[in-house]
Design an enzyme around this catalytic site. Structure first.
Site, PDB file in Angstrom:
ATOM      1  N   GLN A  95      24.377  11.147 -54.559  1.00  0.00           N
ATOM      2  CA  GLN A  95      24.361  12.473 -55.202  1.00  0.00           C
ATOM      3  C   GLN A  95      25.695  12.717 -55.894  1.00  0.00           C
ATOM      4  O   GLN A  95      26.752  12.647 -55.262  1.00  0.00           O
ATOM      5  CB  GLN A  95      24.099  13.570 -54.150  1.00  0.00           C
ATOM      6  CG  GLN A  95      23.913  14.949 -54.782  1.00  0.00           C
ATOM      7  CD  GLN A  95      23.625  16.045 -53.757  1.00  0.00           C
ATOM      8  OE1 GLN A  95      23.839  15.860 -52.561  1.00  0.00           O
ATOM      9  NE2 GLN A  95      23.162  17.175 -54.226  1.00  0.00           N
ATOM     10  N   HIS A 101      18.653  18.856 -56.724  1.00  0.00           N
ATOM     11  CA  HIS A 101      17.792  18.575 -57.882  1.00  0.00           C
ATOM     12  C   HIS A 101      16.858  17.430 -57.535  1.00  0.00           C
ATOM     13  O   HIS A 101      17.222  16.509 -56.804  1.00  0.00           O
ATOM     14  CB  HIS A 101      18.616  18.258 -59.125  1.00  0.00           C
ATOM     15  CG  HIS A 101      19.674  17.230 -58.898  1.00  0.00           C
ATOM     16  ND1 HIS A 101      20.867  17.527 -58.286  1.00  0.00           N
ATOM     17  CD2 HIS A 101      19.699  15.910 -59.161  1.00  0.00           C
ATOM     18  CE1 HIS A 101      21.598  16.425 -58.202  1.00  0.00           C
ATOM     19  NE2 HIS A 101      20.910  15.422 -58.709  1.00  0.00           N
ATOM     20  N   HIS A 103      14.686  14.418 -59.120  1.00  0.00           N
ATOM     21  CA  HIS A 103      14.502  13.603 -60.333  1.00  0.00           C
ATOM     22  C   HIS A 103      13.025  13.232 -60.474  1.00  0.00           C
ATOM     23  O   HIS A 103      12.409  12.748 -59.510  1.00  0.00           O
ATOM     24  CB  HIS A 103      15.260  12.272 -60.214  1.00  0.00           C
ATOM     25  CG  HIS A 103      16.748  12.390 -60.157  1.00  0.00           C
ATOM     26  ND1 HIS A 103      17.554  12.196 -61.263  1.00  0.00           N
ATOM     27  CD2 HIS A 103      17.595  12.643 -59.126  1.00  0.00           C
ATOM     28  CE1 HIS A 103      18.818  12.317 -60.911  1.00  0.00           C
ATOM     29  NE2 HIS A 103      18.886  12.590 -59.613  1.00  0.00           N
TER      30      HIS A 103
HETATM   31  P1  5GP Z   1      22.489  12.749 -58.851  1.00  0.00           P
HETATM   32  O1  5GP Z   1      23.261  11.465 -59.010  1.00  0.00           O
HETATM   33  O2  5GP Z   1      23.363  13.867 -58.357  1.00  0.00           O
HETATM   34  O3  5GP Z   1      21.230  12.599 -58.074  1.00  0.00           O
HETATM   35  O4  5GP Z   1      21.995  13.105 -60.318  1.00  0.00           O
HETATM   36  C1  5GP Z   1      22.694  13.918 -61.199  1.00  0.00           C
HETATM   37  C2  5GP Z   1      21.969  13.824 -62.527  1.00  0.00           C
HETATM   38  O5  5GP Z   1      22.342  14.921 -63.332  1.00  0.00           O
HETATM   39  C3  5GP Z   1      22.281  12.554 -63.310  1.00  0.00           C
HETATM   40  O6  5GP Z   1      21.064  11.876 -63.602  1.00  0.00           O
HETATM   41  C4  5GP Z   1      22.971  13.065 -64.563  1.00  0.00           C
HETATM   42  O7  5GP Z   1      22.640  12.320 -65.707  1.00  0.00           O
HETATM   43  C5  5GP Z   1      22.483  14.494 -64.658  1.00  0.00           C
HETATM   44  N1  5GP Z   1      23.405  15.426 -65.263  1.00  0.00           N
HETATM   45  C6  5GP Z   1      24.716  15.600 -64.936  1.00  0.00           C
HETATM   46  N2  5GP Z   1      25.257  16.585 -65.682  1.00  0.00           N
HETATM   47  C7  5GP Z   1      24.255  17.055 -66.475  1.00  0.00           C
HETATM   48  C8  5GP Z   1      24.207  18.092 -67.463  1.00  0.00           C
HETATM   49  O8  5GP Z   1      25.186  18.770 -67.781  1.00  0.00           O
HETATM   50  N3  5GP Z   1      23.004  18.295 -68.074  1.00  0.00           N
HETATM   51  C9  5GP Z   1      21.892  17.561 -67.758  1.00  0.00           C
HETATM   52  N4  5GP Z   1      20.776  17.847 -68.421  1.00  0.00           N
HETATM   53  N5  5GP Z   1      21.918  16.571 -66.839  1.00  0.00           N
HETATM   54  C10 5GP Z   1      23.085  16.326 -66.210  1.00  0.00           C
END
Ligand code: 5GP
Ligand code: ZN
Length: 138
Positions: A95, A101, A103
């Site tokens: 994360q 969130h 996906h």
């Molecule tokens: P995690 O690694 O926390 O599960 O996923 C975070 C996700 O958020 C990543 O896929 C990254 O590309 C996306 N993300 C990060 N910052 C932003 C943003 O400002 N806008 C959008 N639309 N996606 C973001």
């Protein structure tokens, strides 16, 4: 509660623009900025919660209903061959944004992505003890 330092709180509040698929009182669904595949989207609760450990079951119910709707729409709109649902909790789990969130990652034949884990091993006894330990805390 909006956290000024949280990017997804700011997106949910409309302070930072995003490409939005859907929005209601509880959730916003946006396109991921760095998509794993075409259509990679994120379902984000508007209320700040860092991860699944801070989520209540009522919100979780609404979240998964919405996930089903979005997944079916993706299948129709994008003609994907499959779809991964990924949800990371904590740094160790990958994360990077500490606002919950989910996906939704449409999958296509030959898309070159690999979102699976390496299969491990556990004895019958270990499986049984682990299941019991979790059950006791429910
Ligand atoms: P995690 O690694 O926390 O599960 O996923 C975070 C996700 O958020 C990543 O896929 C990254 O590309 C996306 N993300 C990060 N910052 C932003 C943003 O400002 N806008 C959008 N639309 N996606 C973001
Ligand atoms: Zn937040």
């Amino acid at each position: 509660m909006k956290d000024e330092n949280c990017i997804f709180c700011r997106i949910a509040a409309g302070d930072i623009p995003s490409t939005t698929i859907y929005e209601d009182e509880f959730f916003i669904v946006i396109m991921d900025l760095s998509p794993a595949t075409k259509g990679h989207a994120l379902i984000i609760p508007k209320e700040h919660m860092a991860d699944i450990f801070e989520m209540d079951e009522k919100t979780a119910g609404k979240l998964f209903k919405l996930a089903v709707r979005i997944a079916k729409a993706m299948k129709k709109a994008l003609n994907c061959d499959g779809l991964n649902i990924v949800q990371n909790n904590g740094e160790i789990a990958g994360q990077t944004v500490r606002h919950f969130h989910l996906h939704l990652i449409p999958r296509y034949e030959g898309d070159g992505q690999n979102i699976l884990w390496t299969p491990g091993e556990a004895s019958d006894e270990e499986r049984r003890m682990t299941a019991e330990a979790i059950r006791e805390k429910m």
